[in-house]
Design a protein around this motif. Structure first.
Motif, PDB file in Angstrom:
ATOM      1  N   ASP A 164      40.000  42.529  52.658  1.00  0.00           N
ATOM      2  CA  ASP A 164      40.400  41.126  52.748  1.00  0.00           C
ATOM      3  C   ASP A 164      40.016  40.330  51.499  1.00  0.00           C
ATOM      4  O   ASP A 164      40.018  39.108  51.510  1.00  0.00           O
ATOM      5  N   LEU A 165      39.693  41.044  50.425  1.00  0.00           N
ATOM      6  CA  LEU A 165      39.198  40.361  49.225  1.00  0.00           C
ATOM      7  C   LEU A 165      40.223  39.386  48.645  1.00  0.00           C
ATOM      8  O   LEU A 165      39.871  38.275  48.246  1.00  0.00           O
ATOM      9  N   GLN A 166      41.486  39.799  48.599  1.00  0.00           N
ATOM     10  CA  GLN A 166      42.496  38.912  48.021  1.00  0.00           C
ATOM     11  C   GLN A 166      42.704  37.680  48.899  1.00  0.00           C
ATOM     12  O   GLN A 166      42.812  36.558  48.388  1.00  0.00           O
ATOM     13  N   VAL A 167      42.715  37.869  50.211  1.00  0.00           N
ATOM     14  CA  VAL A 167      42.856  36.723  51.118  1.00  0.00           C
ATOM     15  C   VAL A 167      41.690  35.750  50.917  1.00  0.00           C
ATOM     16  O   VAL A 167      41.885  34.527  50.860  1.00  0.00           O
ATOM     17  N   ARG A 168      40.486  36.277  50.788  1.00  0.00           N
ATOM     18  CA  ARG A 168      39.312  35.424  50.591  1.00  0.00           C
ATOM     19  C   ARG A 168      39.362  34.706  49.238  1.00  0.00           C
ATOM     20  O   ARG A 168      38.910  33.566  49.119  1.00  0.00           O
ATOM     21  N   ARG A 169      39.943  35.354  48.226  1.00  0.00           N
ATOM     22  CA  ARG A 169      40.129  34.672  46.935  1.00  0.00           C
ATOM     23  C   ARG A 169      41.178  33.569  47.079  1.00  0.00           C
ATOM     24  O   ARG A 169      40.998  32.463  46.563  1.00  0.00           O
ATOM     25  N   VAL A 170      42.260  33.867  47.784  1.00  0.00           N
ATOM     26  CA  VAL A 170      43.327  32.883  47.962  1.00  0.00           C
ATOM     27  C   VAL A 170      42.818  31.649  48.704  1.00  0.00           C
ATOM     28  O   VAL A 170      43.141  30.516  48.329  1.00  0.00           O
ATOM     29  N   ASN A 171      41.998  31.853  49.746  1.00  0.00           N
ATOM     30  CA  ASN A 171      41.522  30.688  50.500  1.00  0.00           C
ATOM     31  C   ASN A 171      40.202  30.119  49.961  1.00  0.00           C
ATOM     32  O   ASN A 171      39.542  29.323  50.620  1.00  0.00           O
ATOM     33  N   ARG A 172      39.842  30.559  48.760  1.00  0.00           N
ATOM     34  CA  ARG A 172      38.711  29.992  48.006  1.00  0.00           C
ATOM     35  C   ARG A 172      37.338  30.218  48.646  1.00  0.00           C
ATOM     36  O   ARG A 172      36.413  29.446  48.451  1.00  0.00           O
ATOM     37  N   THR A 173      37.196  31.301  49.397  1.00  0.00           N
ATOM     38  CA  THR A 173      35.887  31.615  49.967  1.00  0.00           C
ATOM     39  C   THR A 173      35.197  32.751  49.224  1.00  0.00           C
ATOM     40  O   THR A 173      34.095  33.151  49.603  1.00  0.00           O
ATOM     41  N   LEU A 174      35.838  33.249  48.181  1.00  0.00           N
ATOM     42  CA  LEU A 174      35.257  34.322  47.375  1.00  0.00           C
ATOM     43  C   LEU A 174      35.493  34.002  45.905  1.00  0.00           C
ATOM     44  O   LEU A 174      36.626  33.734  45.507  1.00  0.00           O
ATOM     45  N   PRO A 175      34.448  34.019  45.079  1.00  0.00           N
ATOM     46  CA  PRO A 175      34.651  33.751  43.651  1.00  0.00           C
ATOM     47  C   PRO A 175      35.311  34.943  42.958  1.00  0.00           C
ATOM     48  O   PRO A 175      35.367  36.043  43.509  1.00  0.00           O
ATOM     49  N   ALA A 176      35.786  34.712  41.766  1.00  0.00           N
ATOM     50  CA  ALA A 176      36.355  35.804  40.962  1.00  0.00           C
ATOM     51  C   ALA A 176      35.284  36.870  40.750  1.00  0.00           C
ATOM     52  O   ALA A 176      34.138  36.543  40.431  1.00  0.00           O
ATOM     53  N   PRO A 177      35.622  38.140  40.948  1.00  0.00           N
ATOM     54  CA  PRO A 177      34.610  39.187  40.802  1.00  0.00           C
ATOM     55  C   PRO A 177      34.278  39.458  39.346  1.00  0.00           C
ATOM     56  O   PRO A 177      35.129  39.321  38.457  1.00  0.00           O
ATOM     57  N   SER A 178      33.048  39.860  39.104  1.00  0.00           N
ATOM     58  CA  SER A 178      32.642  40.296  37.765  1.00  0.00           C
ATOM     59  C   SER A 178      33.086  41.745  37.574  1.00  0.00           C
ATOM     60  O   SER A 178      33.478  42.420  38.535  1.00  0.00           O
ATOM     61  N   ASP A 179      33.006  42.235  36.355  1.00  0.00           N
ATOM     62  CA  ASP A 179      33.311  43.647  36.095  1.00  0.00           C
ATOM     63  C   ASP A 179      32.395  44.548  36.915  1.00  0.00           C
ATOM     64  O   ASP A 179      32.823  45.590  37.425  1.00  0.00           O
ATOM     65  N   LYS A 180      31.142  44.130  37.051  1.00  0.00           N
ATOM     66  CA  LYS A 180      30.173  44.903  37.838  1.00  0.00           C
ATOM     67  C   LYS A 180      30.597  44.959  39.307  1.00  0.00           C
ATOM     68  O   LYS A 180      30.509  46.009  39.954  1.00  0.00           O
ATOM     69  N   ASP A 181      31.069  43.824  39.832  1.00  0.00           N
ATOM     70  CA  ASP A 181      31.556  43.782  41.224  1.00  0.00           C
ATOM     71  C   ASP A 181      32.741  44.725  41.411  1.00  0.00           C
ATOM     72  O   ASP A 181      32.826  45.448  42.401  1.00  0.00           O
ATOM     73  N   VAL A 182      33.657  44.689  40.454  1.00  0.00           N
ATOM     74  CA  VAL A 182      34.852  45.547  40.531  1.00  0.00           C
ATOM     75  C   VAL A 182      34.447  47.014  40.503  1.00  0.00           C
ATOM     76  O   VAL A 182      34.921  47.817  41.318  1.00  0.00           O
ATOM     77  N   ASP A 183      33.570  47.374  39.584  1.00  0.00           N
ATOM     78  CA  ASP A 183      33.133  48.771  39.472  1.00  0.00           C
ATOM     79  C   ASP A 183      32.458  49.242  40.758  1.00  0.00           C
ATOM     80  O   ASP A 183      32.692  50.370  41.210  1.00  0.00           O
ATOM     81  N   ALA A 184      31.618  48.392  41.350  1.00  0.00           N
ATOM     82  CA  ALA A 184      30.926  48.760  42.586  1.00  0.00           C
ATOM     83  C   ALA A 184      31.923  48.941  43.729  1.00  0.00           C
ATOM     84  O   ALA A 184      31.816  49.885  44.526  1.00  0.00           O
ATOM     85  N   ARG A 185      32.904  48.048  43.803  1.00  0.00           N
ATOM     86  CA  ARG A 185      33.913  48.143  44.857  1.00  0.00           C
ATOM     87  C   ARG A 185      34.745  49.410  44.699  1.00  0.00           C
ATOM     88  O   ARG A 185      35.052  50.111  45.673  1.00  0.00           O
ATOM     89  N   VAL A 186      35.140  49.714  43.481  1.00  0.00           N
ATOM     90  CA  VAL A 186      35.928  50.915  43.212  1.00  0.00           C
ATOM     91  C   VAL A 186      35.139  52.159  43.596  1.00  0.00           C
ATOM     92  O   VAL A 186      35.662  53.071  44.256  1.00  0.00           O
TER      93      VAL A 186
END
Length: 199
Positions: A164-186
């Motif tokens: 649901d990460l994109q939905v949370r970004r769209v509704n402004r409840t999640l900030p833009a992820p850092s490169d570190k966040d992206v790597d951890a999620r991947v």
């Protein structure tokens, strides 16, 4: 006009379109207002994109280009499917959670005509999803992966990666992820996908 100059002008037009999309929404971002913001002629926009839907479809294609190219290259190179998915996942996730995709999706959610949503689906998911399926199909055929079907495995991969990460970004409840966040999620998504689809 040289291709390089045209590409630069198209980038300026897209930048202007994103600005107006954020300020006025899809309905309020007319071709004329975008042309004025980009200091381009209205005729140029219609000549290059056909209409407003064509312009926004081109913007979605531009945003998804790096992901599409990486997937197509992996398919051409006959690279190992799981490694290929792991390599392209950061690009895909960063694109889907990036400001451009989020701006487009916020505007699509408010667009009662459905035009923008259809453009996003057609030039985004409907273009990228079959490429993910093609990689997974190779894994199933080579018995590196096991799943009920190619489509289900591709949906599992995307669900694990994006949830649901994109939905949370769209509704402004999640900030833009850092490169570190992206790597951890991947890393977490690929690890779970390997366990889920291990042959």
């Amino acid at each position: 006009m040289r291709e390089e100059t045209k590409a630069e002008r198209q980038a300026e037009i897209e930048k202007a379109a994103y600005k107006l999309l954020n300020e006025r929404g899809y309905g309020g971002a007319s071709m004329l207002s975008i042309a004025k913001q980009a200091r381009a002629s209205n005729e140029t926009l219609y000549r290059w994109y056909g209409d407003k839907t064509g312009l926004f479809k081109a913007m979605v294609e531009s945003n998804a280009r790096a992901t599409k190219v990486a997937l197509e290259q992996a398919i051409r190179d006959e690279a190992e499917p799981l490694t290929s998915l792991e390599n392209v996942a950061p690009t895909l996730l960063s694109m889907l959670l990036g400001e451009r995709a989020i701006s487009l999706n916020r505007a699509a959610a408010a667009d009662e005509s459905g035009e923008l949503g259809a453009a996003i689906a057609g030039a985004g998911r409907d273009t990228v999803f079959p490429l993910i399926e093609a990689l997974i199909q190779r894994g199933l055929e080579g018995r590196a992966l096991a799943a009920p079907s190619t489509r289900i495995a591709a949906e599992w991969f995307l669900a694990l990666l994006i949830s649901d990460l994109q939905v949370r970004r769209v509704n402004r409840t999640l900030p833009a992820p850092s490169d570190k966040d992206v790597d951890a999620r991947v890393a977490a998504a690929i690890g779970a996908f390997r366990k889920l689809c291990a042959a």
